[in-house]
Design a protein around this motif. Structure first.
Motif, PDB file in Angstrom:
ATOM      1  N   GLU A  30       0.871  -1.068  -0.102  1.00  0.00           N
ATOM      2  CA  GLU A  30      -0.038  -0.034  -0.247  1.00  0.00           C
ATOM      3  C   GLU A  30       1.098   0.611  -0.205  1.00  0.00           C
ATOM      4  OE1 GLU A  30      -3.589   1.150   2.085  1.00  0.00           O
ATOM      5  OE2 GLU A  30      -2.797  -0.231   2.895  1.00  0.00           O
ATOM      6  N   THR A  31       0.298   2.502  -0.486  1.00  0.00           N
ATOM      7  CA  THR A  31       1.368   3.613  -0.610  1.00  0.00           C
ATOM      8  C   THR A  31      -0.490   4.538  -1.004  1.00  0.00           C
ATOM      9  OG1 THR A  31       2.250   2.747  -2.587  1.00  0.00           O
ATOM     10  CG2 THR A  31       2.463   5.253  -2.319  1.00  0.00           C
ATOM     11  N   TYR A  32       0.201   5.522   0.778  1.00  0.00           N
ATOM     12  CA  TYR A  32      -0.824   6.048   0.986  1.00  0.00           C
ATOM     13  C   TYR A  32       0.637   7.694   0.406  1.00  0.00           C
ATOM     14  CZ  TYR A  32      -2.971   3.623   4.926  1.00  0.00           C
ATOM     15  OH  TYR A  32      -3.520   3.612   5.581  1.00  0.00           O
ATOM     16  N   TYR A  33      -0.400   8.696  -0.075  1.00  0.00           N
ATOM     17  CA  TYR A  33      -0.373  10.201  -0.587  1.00  0.00           C
ATOM     18  C   TYR A  33      -0.172  10.737  -0.024  1.00  0.00           C
ATOM     19  CZ  TYR A  33       1.029  14.291  -2.735  1.00  0.00           C
ATOM     20  OH  TYR A  33       1.249  15.589  -3.593  1.00  0.00           O
ATOM     21  N   ILE A  34      -0.372  11.733   1.493  1.00  0.00           N
ATOM     22  CA  ILE A  34      -0.886  12.903   2.164  1.00  0.00           C
ATOM     23  C   ILE A  34      -0.439  13.901   1.599  1.00  0.00           C
ATOM     24  CG2 ILE A  34      -0.755  13.397   4.941  1.00  0.00           C
ATOM     25  CD1 ILE A  34      -0.373  10.529   4.174  1.00  0.00           C
ATOM     26  N   LEU A  35      -2.591  13.956   1.385  1.00  0.00           N
ATOM     27  CA  LEU A  35      -2.992  15.271   0.806  1.00  0.00           C
ATOM     28  C   LEU A  35      -3.359  16.284   1.512  1.00  0.00           C
ATOM     29  CD1 LEU A  35      -5.627  13.496  -1.784  1.00  0.00           C
ATOM     30  CD2 LEU A  35      -4.177  13.991  -2.354  1.00  0.00           C
ATOM     31  N   ALA A  36      -4.144  16.043   2.616  1.00  0.00           N
ATOM     32  CA  ALA A  36      -4.012  16.655   3.255  1.00  0.00           C
ATOM     33  C   ALA A  36      -3.778  17.214   4.999  1.00  0.00           C
ATOM     34  CB  ALA A  36      -5.478  17.947   3.180  1.00  0.00           C
ATOM     35  N   GLY A  37      -3.242  17.908   5.257  1.00  0.00           N
ATOM     36  CA  GLY A  37      -3.343  17.416   7.248  1.00  0.00           C
ATOM     37  C   GLY A  37      -2.323  17.027   7.684  1.00  0.00           C
ATOM     38  N   GLU A  38      -2.591  16.350   8.943  1.00  0.00           N
ATOM     39  CA  GLU A  38      -1.150  16.181   9.563  1.00  0.00           C
ATOM     40  C   GLU A  38      -1.214  14.666  10.667  1.00  0.00           C
ATOM     41  OE1 GLU A  38      -0.352  19.539  13.308  1.00  0.00           O
ATOM     42  OE2 GLU A  38      -0.004  19.547  10.931  1.00  0.00           O
ATOM     43  N   GLY A  39      -0.283  13.903  10.804  1.00  0.00           N
ATOM     44  CA  GLY A  39      -0.836  12.756  11.693  1.00  0.00           C
ATOM     45  C   GLY A  39       0.287  11.491  12.030  1.00  0.00           C
ATOM     46  N   MET A  40      -0.009  10.485  12.811  1.00  0.00           N
ATOM     47  CA  MET A  40       0.903   9.826  12.702  1.00  0.00           C
ATOM     48  C   MET A  40       1.364   8.210  12.426  1.00  0.00           C
ATOM     49  SD  MET A  40       4.102   9.598  14.640  1.00  0.00           S
ATOM     50  CE  MET A  40       3.902  10.918  15.449  1.00  0.00           C
ATOM     51  N   MET A  41       2.126   8.209  11.883  1.00  0.00           N
ATOM     52  CA  MET A  41       1.975   6.934  10.819  1.00  0.00           C
ATOM     53  C   MET A  41       2.762   5.214  11.662  1.00  0.00           C
ATOM     54  SD  MET A  41       0.866   5.649   7.761  1.00  0.00           S
ATOM     55  CE  MET A  41       0.747   3.896   8.257  1.00  0.00           C
ATOM     56  N   HIS A  42       2.599   4.781  11.535  1.00  0.00           N
ATOM     57  CA  HIS A  42       2.729   3.328  12.708  1.00  0.00           C
ATOM     58  C   HIS A  42       2.602   2.232  11.360  1.00  0.00           C
ATOM     59  CE1 HIS A  42       2.298   5.767  16.331  1.00  0.00           C
ATOM     60  NE2 HIS A  42       0.888   5.881  15.689  1.00  0.00           N
ATOM     61  N   ILE A  43       4.117   1.700  11.458  1.00  0.00           N
ATOM     62  CA  ILE A  43       3.848   0.042  10.919  1.00  0.00           C
ATOM     63  C   ILE A  43       5.022  -0.103  11.339  1.00  0.00           C
ATOM     64  CG2 ILE A  43       5.141  -0.471   8.369  1.00  0.00           C
ATOM     65  CD1 ILE A  43       4.535   2.002   7.191  1.00  0.00           C
ATOM     66  N   GLY A  44       4.563  -1.449  11.838  1.00  0.00           N
ATOM     67  CA  GLY A  44       5.597  -2.328  12.879  1.00  0.00           C
ATOM     68  C   GLY A  44       6.035  -2.047  13.606  1.00  0.00           C
ATOM     69  N   ASP A  45       7.032  -1.512  13.572  1.00  0.00           N
ATOM     70  CA  ASP A  45       7.706  -0.987  15.271  1.00  0.00           C
ATOM     71  C   ASP A  45       8.711   0.298  14.990  1.00  0.00           C
ATOM     72  OD1 ASP A  45       7.005  -3.185  16.575  1.00  0.00           O
ATOM     73  OD2 ASP A  45       9.192  -4.011  16.247  1.00  0.00           O
ATOM     74  N   GLU A  46       7.713   1.031  14.012  1.00  0.00           N
ATOM     75  CA  GLU A  46       8.258   2.590  13.289  1.00  0.00           C
ATOM     76  C   GLU A  46       7.399   3.640  13.635  1.00  0.00           C
ATOM     77  OE1 GLU A  46      11.359   2.908  10.329  1.00  0.00           O
ATOM     78  OE2 GLU A  46      10.310   0.858  10.241  1.00  0.00           O
TER      79      GLU A  46
END
Length: 122
Positions: free
Chosen positions: A59-75
């Motif tokens: 999966e590929t996310y392109y962030i269009l707007a806003g802000e967040g925290m991405m979690h993948i595995g232990d990162e």
């Protein structure tokens, strides 16, 4: 010519609690030769997707707007508009909206998203 408008595409809540519109999917547009699916997704302020994984699709996310925290595995890492995030097959992932506006994401799944491929973890 195939043109889709997100305002005329049905909105639904996915199993991970993300609200999305499936813009293009090979099962819905057989004339489209893409092997991927594309969805317009968003989370409101303070909302987060449930941890989940796609067993065989990336999966590929392109962030269009806003802000967040991405979690993948232990990162974990902050994300914002204009950034792209790659999520490999099998990786447990979630994203949370840490901003004051909607976190809006264009999600590209390859091969195309399939409910049988997704595992939502609680």
């Amino acid at each position: 010519m195939l043109i889709r408008d997100i305002t005329s595409t049905p909105l639904f809540t996915a199993g991970d609690r993300t609200r999305l519109r499936e813009i293009l999917h090979p099962k819905n547009e057989p004339e489209c030769c893409n092997r991927c699916s594309i969805a317009h997704a968003f989370l409101g302020p303070g909302e987060a997707s449930l941890p989940h994984r796609l067993k065989t699709s990336s999966e590929t996310y392109y962030i269009l707007a806003g802000e967040g925290m991405m979690h993948i595995g232990d990162e974990s890492a902050p994300v914002g508009a204009g950034q792209v995030v790659y999520i490999p097959p099998g990786a447990v992932q979630s994203v949370e909206n840490t901003g004051e506006d909607d976190l809006v994401i264009l999600a590209i799944v390859d091969p195309a998203w399939d409910a049988a491929d997704e595992e939502v973890l609680n």
